[in-house]
Enzyme design. Structure first.
Site, PDB file in Angstrom:
ATOM      1  N   ASP A   1      -4.638   0.420  -9.440  1.00  0.00           N
ATOM      2  CA  ASP A   1      -5.875   0.569  -9.646  1.00  0.00           C
ATOM      3  C   ASP A   1      -6.284  -0.102 -11.087  1.00  0.00           C
ATOM      4  O   ASP A   1      -6.750  -0.781 -11.784  1.00  0.00           O
ATOM      5  CB  ASP A   1      -6.678   1.716  -9.040  1.00  0.00           C
ATOM      6  CG  ASP A   1      -5.955   1.397  -7.493  1.00  0.00           C
ATOM      7  OD1 ASP A   1      -5.601   1.246  -6.851  1.00  0.00           O
ATOM      8  OD2 ASP A   1      -6.744   2.780  -6.983  1.00  0.00           O
TER       9      ASP A   1
ATOM     10  N   SER B   1     -13.617   1.686  -7.744  1.00  0.00           N
ATOM     11  CA  SER B   1     -14.549   2.240  -8.983  1.00  0.00           C
ATOM     12  C   SER B   1     -13.975   3.345  -9.964  1.00  0.00           C
ATOM     13  O   SER B   1     -15.061   2.785 -10.665  1.00  0.00           O
ATOM     14  CB  SER B   1     -15.419   2.820  -7.759  1.00  0.00           C
ATOM     15  OG  SER B   1     -15.270   4.335  -7.061  1.00  0.00           O
TER      16      SER B   1
ATOM     17  N   GLU C   1       1.281  -1.318   0.221  1.00  0.00           N
ATOM     18  CA  GLU C   1      -0.019   0.091   0.089  1.00  0.00           C
ATOM     19  C   GLU C   1       1.128   1.207  -0.308  1.00  0.00           C
ATOM     20  O   GLU C   1       2.101   1.162   0.888  1.00  0.00           O
ATOM     21  CB  GLU C   1      -0.753   0.111   1.102  1.00  0.00           C
ATOM     22  CG  GLU C   1      -2.783   0.098   1.052  1.00  0.00           C
ATOM     23  CD  GLU C   1      -3.274  -0.628  -0.337  1.00  0.00           C
ATOM     24  OE1 GLU C   1      -3.285  -0.662  -1.411  1.00  0.00           O
ATOM     25  OE2 GLU C   1      -3.303  -1.374   0.342  1.00  0.00           O
TER      26      GLU C   1
ATOM     27  N   LEU D   1     -12.330   0.470  -3.485  1.00  0.00           N
ATOM     28  CA  LEU D   1     -12.462  -0.960  -4.238  1.00  0.00           C
ATOM     29  C   LEU D   1     -11.691  -0.105  -5.593  1.00  0.00           C
ATOM     30  O   LEU D   1     -12.581  -1.371  -6.386  1.00  0.00           O
ATOM     31  CB  LEU D   1     -13.691  -1.727  -3.572  1.00  0.00           C
ATOM     32  CG  LEU D   1     -13.662  -1.991  -2.829  1.00  0.00           C
ATOM     33  CD1 LEU D   1     -14.977  -3.179  -2.186  1.00  0.00           C
ATOM     34  CD2 LEU D   1     -12.198  -3.526  -2.229  1.00  0.00           C
TER      35      LEU D   1
END
Ligand code: GAF
Length: 382
Positions: free
Chosen positions: A169, A124, A33, A122
């Site tokens: 992502d 989007s 992360e 998550l």
């Protein structure tokens, strides 16, 4: 779950045209992360929550975008030069970057539907960007390799939306693989596939605390960790990113750093080591070690990076002694959102139920808990 027939009929009714439909998934990050923008390692998996984008061309040059999630249609005479801080910034940002890449994008109608929980960490946003990119490119008969597509979508978010995110992502949304997580080297975008065994479920627990990359904390943490890197680079010019730094560098020059910068850097540097080790553990089937690394990663994220929140810490703590847990940690950009729990498949349903009960009893918040699996990356449907 992702029924293109519904989007098709919605698009037909609204725009009186036949759409071509694309899907792009959200993601969960198993470990790694705030390492992507430091050119380090991440280990995400695409999940079975996704965004669908249906597109048809228009002859009047306008851009019409309808979102079923926001129940809103927005029409633009021409592409706005910059974002307006609304949900349309994501698809418009993609059009802007593709236009800058030399594509002559005609007017179009775009219908969007998504079941990726919004503002939950998550991805989007990335799913919306990647689905839009595939849809818009289909209008001009163009395609890009997945990694290039991901970079273009990341630029849309950095340059048009104004969110300073890394590549993770968009990359996993474009390049995910069914039943696998992927160890991505964010320096050169090379990756190693790591199968997620059948007996392991991805249990995603939403704290219901809203997360945002565009908000103040993400860029602040990024700046703090980059400031630490600048101190190291002033002694060792071969360290343009924290990926190139070591824990020994912090021992030597940490006293020249702001205390918060030192803490952020300690998280990022140790997280890179954990992420590569976690991939090795997964590849050799050592679930115990994988779980240990995930737990360690959570507390590094929480204590040194100060990227967690009381609710996410509680969600991780409350999972620890539940049967079937392999490892738990906060996933994604932080300050809220979801935890990822790797759980033995046979225990997953009971785990989800008990965790929800415990979390509600502790916080008074009813969480959403999803038993997911790793899915494939973005593609055309039908
Ligand atoms: C968000 C960002 F978009 C990613 O690029 C990454 O930095 C992540 O936070 C933290 O690991 O999801």
């Amino acid at each position: 779950m992702h029924d293109p027939a519904i989007l098709r009929s919605m698009h037909r009714d609204r725009f009186h045209a036949e759409p071509v439909i694309f899907v792009a998934p959200g993601r969960v990050n198993l470990i790694g992360e705030h390492t992507d923008y430091a050119e380090g390692f991440v280990m995400p998996a695409a999940i079975n929550f996704a965004t669908l984008a249906g597109i048809s061309p228009r002859t009047d040059g306008r851009i019409a975008i309808y979102s079923e999630n926001y129940r809103e249609e927005m029409v633009f005479e021409a592409l706005p030069a910059k974002g307006n801080k609304g949900w349309t910034d994501y698809p418009l940002g993609v059009v802007s970057i593709l236009t800058r890449e030399g594509h002559k994008i005609p007017g179009f109608n775009l219908s969007i539907w998504s079941d990726v929980p919004l503002a939950s960490g998550l991805s989007s946003s990335a799913a919306l960007e990647v689905a839009t990119a595939l849809a818009v490119l289909s209008l001009v008969d163009a395609t890009y390799p997945g990694p290039v597509l991901a970079r273009l979508c990341q630029r849309a978010e950095n340059e048009y939306v104004g969110a300073n995110c890394g590549i993770m992502d968009q990359f996993i949304s474009a390049n995910g693989k069914e039943n696998h997580s992927l160890l991505l080297d964010c320096r050169d975008l090379s990756f190693k596939l790591a199968p997620i065994p059948d007996h392991v479920a991805l249990v995603i627990a939403n704290t219901m605390v809203k997360h945002s990359v565009a908000g103040g904390d993400y860029p602040t943490r990024r700046r703090e960790s980059e400031a630490a890197c600048a101190v190291i680079a002033s002694h060792r010019p071969g360290v343009p990113f924290l990926r190139d730094a070591t824990l020994e560098d912090l021992d030597k020059w940490g006293n020249e750093m702001e205390p918060k910068s030192l803490m952020r850097a300690r998280h990022v540097i140790s997280e890179d080591l954990r992420t590569e080790a976690a991939c090795e553990a997964l590849l050799r089937g050592d679930m115990k070690e994988l779980g240990r690394l995930m737990n360690e990663a959570h507390w590094s994220y929480s204590k040194d990076f100060e990227g967690s929140c009381a609710e996410a810490d509680a969600m991780v703590e409350l999972a620890q002694d539940l049967p079937g847990l392999i490892g738990a940690r906060l996933t994604g950009g932080g300050f809220g959102g979801c935890t990822i729990n790797l759980v033995e498949q046979k225990d997953a349903a009971a785990f989800a139920k008990s965790l929800a009960e415990r979390y509600e009893a502790r916080t008074g918040i009813t969480p959403q808990i999803h038993i997911c699996h790793a899915s494939g990356g973005a593609h055309r449907l039908e």
